[in-house]
Design a protein around this motif. Structure first.
Motif, PDB file in Angstrom:
ATOM      1  N   ILE A  44      56.299  48.462  34.463  1.00  0.00           N
ATOM      2  CA  ILE A  44      56.632  48.413  33.038  1.00  0.00           C
ATOM      3  C   ILE A  44      56.901  46.988  32.562  1.00  0.00           C
ATOM      4  O   ILE A  44      56.323  46.558  31.557  1.00  0.00           O
ATOM      5  N   PRO A  45      57.745  46.196  33.232  1.00  0.00           N
ATOM      6  CA  PRO A  45      57.917  44.815  32.760  1.00  0.00           C
ATOM      7  C   PRO A  45      56.623  43.993  32.814  1.00  0.00           C
ATOM      8  O   PRO A  45      56.345  43.205  31.914  1.00  0.00           O
ATOM      9  N   VAL A  46      55.816  44.194  33.849  1.00  0.00           N
ATOM     10  CA  VAL A  46      54.579  43.434  34.001  1.00  0.00           C
ATOM     11  C   VAL A  46      53.575  43.783  32.911  1.00  0.00           C
ATOM     12  O   VAL A  46      52.787  42.927  32.475  1.00  0.00           O
ATOM     13  N   SER A  47      53.599  45.019  32.438  1.00  0.00           N
ATOM     14  CA  SER A  47      52.615  45.464  31.448  1.00  0.00           C
ATOM     15  C   SER A  47      52.752  44.753  30.107  1.00  0.00           C
ATOM     16  O   SER A  47      51.808  44.720  29.314  1.00  0.00           O
ATOM     17  N   GLY A  48      53.919  44.210  29.820  1.00  0.00           N
ATOM     18  CA  GLY A  48      54.145  43.555  28.537  1.00  0.00           C
ATOM     19  C   GLY A  48      54.644  44.469  27.445  1.00  0.00           C
ATOM     20  O   GLY A  48      54.939  44.013  26.339  1.00  0.00           O
TER      21      GLY A  48
ATOM     22  N   ALA B 282      52.589  40.613  27.783  1.00  0.00           N
ATOM     23  CA  ALA B 282      52.245  40.240  29.157  1.00  0.00           C
ATOM     24  C   ALA B 282      52.141  38.730  29.324  1.00  0.00           C
ATOM     25  O   ALA B 282      52.479  38.193  30.383  1.00  0.00           O
ATOM     26  N   SER B 283      51.675  38.018  28.285  1.00  0.00           N
ATOM     27  CA  SER B 283      51.553  36.563  28.359  1.00  0.00           C
ATOM     28  C   SER B 283      52.861  35.846  28.022  1.00  0.00           C
ATOM     29  O   SER B 283      52.891  34.614  28.009  1.00  0.00           O
ATOM     30  N   PHE B 284      53.922  36.613  27.757  1.00  0.00           N
ATOM     31  CA  PHE B 284      55.202  36.035  27.347  1.00  0.00           C
ATOM     32  C   PHE B 284      56.264  36.164  28.434  1.00  0.00           C
ATOM     33  O   PHE B 284      57.400  35.785  28.219  1.00  0.00           O
ATOM     34  N   THR B 285      55.915  36.717  29.583  1.00  0.00           N
ATOM     35  CA  THR B 285      56.887  36.984  30.639  1.00  0.00           C
ATOM     36  C   THR B 285      56.949  35.815  31.616  1.00  0.00           C
ATOM     37  O   THR B 285      56.089  34.932  31.606  1.00  0.00           O
ATOM     38  N   PRO B 286      57.969  35.790  32.496  1.00  0.00           N
ATOM     39  CA  PRO B 286      58.055  34.721  33.499  1.00  0.00           C
ATOM     40  C   PRO B 286      56.845  34.714  34.426  1.00  0.00           C
ATOM     41  O   PRO B 286      56.125  35.707  34.555  1.00  0.00           O
ATOM     42  N   GLY B 287      56.647  33.593  35.108  1.00  0.00           N
ATOM     43  CA  GLY B 287      55.449  33.397  35.909  1.00  0.00           C
ATOM     44  C   GLY B 287      55.235  34.430  36.988  1.00  0.00           C
ATOM     45  O   GLY B 287      54.108  34.873  37.222  1.00  0.00           O
ATOM     46  N   PHE B 288      56.304  34.845  37.697  1.00  0.00           N
ATOM     47  CA  PHE B 288      56.114  35.793  38.791  1.00  0.00           C
ATOM     48  C   PHE B 288      55.675  37.162  38.283  1.00  0.00           C
ATOM     49  O   PHE B 288      54.978  37.893  38.987  1.00  0.00           O
ATOM     50  N   LEU B 289      56.021  37.519  37.049  1.00  0.00           N
ATOM     51  CA  LEU B 289      55.546  38.764  36.468  1.00  0.00           C
ATOM     52  C   LEU B 289      54.122  38.609  35.936  1.00  0.00           C
ATOM     53  O   LEU B 289      53.307  39.533  36.065  1.00  0.00           O
ATOM     54  N   ARG B 290      53.813  37.463  35.352  1.00  0.00           N
ATOM     55  CA  ARG B 290      52.446  37.244  34.860  1.00  0.00           C
ATOM     56  C   ARG B 290      51.443  37.279  36.001  1.00  0.00           C
ATOM     57  O   ARG B 290      50.303  37.700  35.818  1.00  0.00           O
ATOM     58  N   ALA B 291      51.859  36.848  37.186  1.00  0.00           N
ATOM     59  CA  ALA B 291      50.951  36.867  38.331  1.00  0.00           C
ATOM     60  C   ALA B 291      50.583  38.289  38.734  1.00  0.00           C
ATOM     61  O   ALA B 291      49.478  38.534  39.239  1.00  0.00           O
TER      62      ALA B 291
ATOM     63  N   PRO C 154      47.567  41.246  36.200  1.00  0.00           N
ATOM     64  CA  PRO C 154      46.197  41.745  36.356  1.00  0.00           C
ATOM     65  C   PRO C 154      46.040  42.787  37.447  1.00  0.00           C
ATOM     66  O   PRO C 154      44.954  43.363  37.586  1.00  0.00           O
ATOM     67  N   ALA C 155      47.101  43.044  38.240  1.00  0.00           N
ATOM     68  CA  ALA C 155      46.953  43.896  39.418  1.00  0.00           C
ATOM     69  C   ALA C 155      47.578  45.273  39.279  1.00  0.00           C
ATOM     70  O   ALA C 155      47.106  46.221  39.922  1.00  0.00           O
ATOM     71  N   LEU C 156      48.622  45.426  38.471  1.00  0.00           N
ATOM     72  CA  LEU C 156      49.323  46.711  38.399  1.00  0.00           C
ATOM     73  C   LEU C 156      48.716  47.602  37.314  1.00  0.00           C
ATOM     74  O   LEU C 156      48.366  47.123  36.233  1.00  0.00           O
ATOM     75  N   PRO C 157      48.615  48.895  37.564  1.00  0.00           N
ATOM     76  CA  PRO C 157      47.784  49.776  36.726  1.00  0.00           C
ATOM     77  C   PRO C 157      48.251  49.969  35.288  1.00  0.00           C
ATOM     78  O   PRO C 157      47.407  50.139  34.400  1.00  0.00           O
TER      79      PRO C 157
ATOM     80  N   THR D 146      36.698  44.826  29.058  1.00  0.00           N
ATOM     81  CA  THR D 146      37.262  46.045  29.639  1.00  0.00           C
ATOM     82  C   THR D 146      36.814  46.262  31.073  1.00  0.00           C
ATOM     83  O   THR D 146      37.496  46.940  31.838  1.00  0.00           O
ATOM     84  N   VAL D 147      35.687  45.687  31.451  1.00  0.00           N
ATOM     85  CA  VAL D 147      35.110  45.966  32.768  1.00  0.00           C
ATOM     86  C   VAL D 147      36.069  45.596  33.892  1.00  0.00           C
ATOM     87  O   VAL D 147      36.251  46.365  34.855  1.00  0.00           O
ATOM     88  N   GLN D 148      36.721  44.443  33.803  1.00  0.00           N
ATOM     89  CA  GLN D 148      37.619  44.032  34.883  1.00  0.00           C
ATOM     90  C   GLN D 148      38.798  44.978  35.019  1.00  0.00           C
ATOM     91  O   GLN D 148      39.298  45.212  36.133  1.00  0.00           O
ATOM     92  N   TYR D 149      39.243  45.550  33.898  1.00  0.00           N
ATOM     93  CA  TYR D 149      40.337  46.519  33.959  1.00  0.00           C
ATOM     94  C   TYR D 149      39.890  47.799  34.663  1.00  0.00           C
ATOM     95  O   TYR D 149      40.643  48.387  35.456  1.00  0.00           O
ATOM     96  N   VAL D 150      38.681  48.239  34.372  1.00  0.00           N
ATOM     97  CA  VAL D 150      38.159  49.447  35.015  1.00  0.00           C
ATOM     98  C   VAL D 150      38.040  49.245  36.527  1.00  0.00           C
ATOM     99  O   VAL D 150      38.384  50.130  37.318  1.00  0.00           O
ATOM    100  N   TRP D 151      37.575  48.077  36.938  1.00  0.00           N
ATOM    101  CA  TRP D 151      37.454  47.796  38.366  1.00  0.00           C
ATOM    102  C   TRP D 151      38.814  47.807  39.054  1.00  0.00           C
ATOM    103  O   TRP D 151      38.951  48.292  40.186  1.00  0.00           O
ATOM    104  N   THR D 152      39.830  47.293  38.388  1.00  0.00           N
ATOM    105  CA  THR D 152      41.173  47.295  38.982  1.00  0.00           C
ATOM    106  C   THR D 152      41.686  48.719  39.164  1.00  0.00           C
ATOM    107  O   THR D 152      42.208  49.080  40.228  1.00  0.00           O
ATOM    108  N   LEU D 153      41.540  49.542  38.133  1.00  0.00           N
ATOM    109  CA  LEU D 153      41.964  50.939  38.240  1.00  0.00           C
ATOM    110  C   LEU D 153      41.160  51.674  39.305  1.00  0.00           C
ATOM    111  O   LEU D 153      41.714  52.481  40.078  1.00  0.00           O
ATOM    112  N   ALA D 154      39.850  51.414  39.352  1.00  0.00           N
ATOM    113  CA  ALA D 154      39.011  52.073  40.343  1.00  0.00           C
ATOM    114  C   ALA D 154      39.413  51.683  41.762  1.00  0.00           C
ATOM    115  O   ALA D 154      39.368  52.512  42.684  1.00  0.00           O
ATOM    116  N   ALA D 155      39.820  50.427  41.948  1.00  0.00           N
ATOM    117  CA  ALA D 155      40.251  49.986  43.280  1.00  0.00           C
ATOM    118  C   ALA D 155      41.503  50.738  43.723  1.00  0.00           C
ATOM    119  O   ALA D 155      41.604  51.175  44.884  1.00  0.00           O
TER     120      ALA D 155
END
Length: 349
Positions: free
Chosen positions: A253-257, A263-272, A275-278, A297-306
């Motif tokens: 939830i915090p990472v999602s923004g 999402a682009s306004f959070t501290p660095g360790f959360l911004r990292a 792109p990885a959490l669903p 959207t394609v990169q998001y679909v690939w992350t969810l698919a992984a």
């Protein structure tokens, strides 16, 4: 006396279990609160992509002034015209664009892409305009839908699916532990499809998001990306489901923004981790489908698919290993009948 001793031994064990439960609950809450407040208590933009249109001399001076005032806040993209800057916003290359022409500054924003980026750009360039004696004109080039007035539904429809997906994964691990092996894999997949179909229908009916088939597929893929890994952890050892809660809720939830797209306004360790959490990935995918023609959207679909594929493969492996362990015959040493020994009473010559 023995009864009192046994009772004295039993009570400390109960107290230890209670103390462990209280400490674990408090630690869970502490981590969640710390991460959430770290993300949202004082949001500030970091490397936010912004377009700029104008002569090199004017835009260079303006970029330098903004970078000095808010270092690292923006990442600049130069465009030759306002039309090309609009296209950059529509394709999710930039979150907004500043058009410098004459005495006016024209700011192009996309409220549908998240209220946080639009408000941050308006605030910063409003200060720039006032200090330079210009007048800032703000134009919303991608406004929210009539029934999604704050453009929050994309995030909330995914959030609403998160808890049922965790529950489906955990429940399937318990309910189908002794069932046929393929049921353990089919159950979270079927639940994810049903969740996607229902959630997309409600989102379209209440918020008018449209794009029913695509949103249903995205939500189903997100649900499986959460439920399948949770089911794997539950089948290995039920208490491990806590790791899924930690990853998908406490960090997710915090990472999602959040609904404002911070999402682009959070501290660095959360911004990292963003792109990885669903959760944030799925919300961005739905938002891009509804408002931005499916761009980026394609990169998001690939992350969810992984995530989903890793969970399904893990379920197959865990189920197969458990089945092999159950069906493998135990090696029992042969029973050798005892032989009568001369001199013993049972010996009969």
């Amino acid at each position: 006396m023995a009864r009192h001793t046994a009772r004295a031994r039993r009570f400390p064990a109960r107290y230890r279990a209670l103390a462990g439960f209280i400490v674990a609950s408090a630690a869970f809450a502490a981590i969640f609160v710390a991460l959430t407040l770290s993300a949202f208590h004082a949001p500030a933009p970091h490397d936010l992509p912004v377009g700029i249109v104008g002569s090199a001399a004017v835009t260079g001076h303006l970029e330098h002034a903004v970078n000095s005032a808010v270092p690292g806040a923006f990442r600049w993209h130069s465009y030759p015209s306002a039309a090309s800057a609009r296209a950059g916003i529509a394709r999710r290359v930039v979150d907004g664009a500043l058009v410098v022409s004459g005495a006016n500054l024209r700011l192009l924003v996309a409220q549908a892409g998240g209220t946080a980026p639009a408000q941050a750009l308006t605030r910063v360039f409003g200060i720039v305009a006032s200090h330079s004696g210009h007048h800032l004109v703000v134009a919303d080039v991608v406004p929210p839908l009539a029934r999604d007035t704050q453009a929050l539904s994309s995030w909330f429809v995914v959030l609403s699916v998160l808890i049922p997906s965790l529950a489906a994964g955990s429940a399937s691990a318990m309910a189908f532990r002794r069932a046929r092996p393929w049921w353990a894999v089919a159950a979270p997949v079927a639940a994810a499809v049903a969740i996607g179909v229902v959630a997309a229908a409600i989102a379209d009916g209440l918020a008018g998001l449209g794009h029913y088939a695509v949103i249903a597929g995205l939500v189903a893929l997100f649900s499986l990306a959460v439920s399948a890994p949770t089911a794997v952890l539950g089948r290995i050892w039920p208490p491990l489901v806590a790791l899924a809660l930690l990853a998908f809720i406490v960090f997710g939830i915090p990472v999602s923004g959040g609904p404002a797209n911070l999402a682009s306004f959070t501290p660095g360790f959360l911004r990292a981790l963003s792109p990885a959490l669903p959760l944030g990935v799925a919300a961005s995918a739905v938002r891009n489908v509804v408002y931005f023609g499916g761009h980026a959207t394609v990169q998001y679909v690939w992350t969810l698919a992984a995530w989903a594929a890793a969970g399904v493969v893990g379920l197959i492996l865990v189920t197969a290993l458990r089945r092999t362990a159950v069906t493998r015959p135990e090696l029992v040493p042969p029973v050798v009948p005892s032989q009568p020994v001369p001199g013993r009473p049972e010996y009969a010559p």
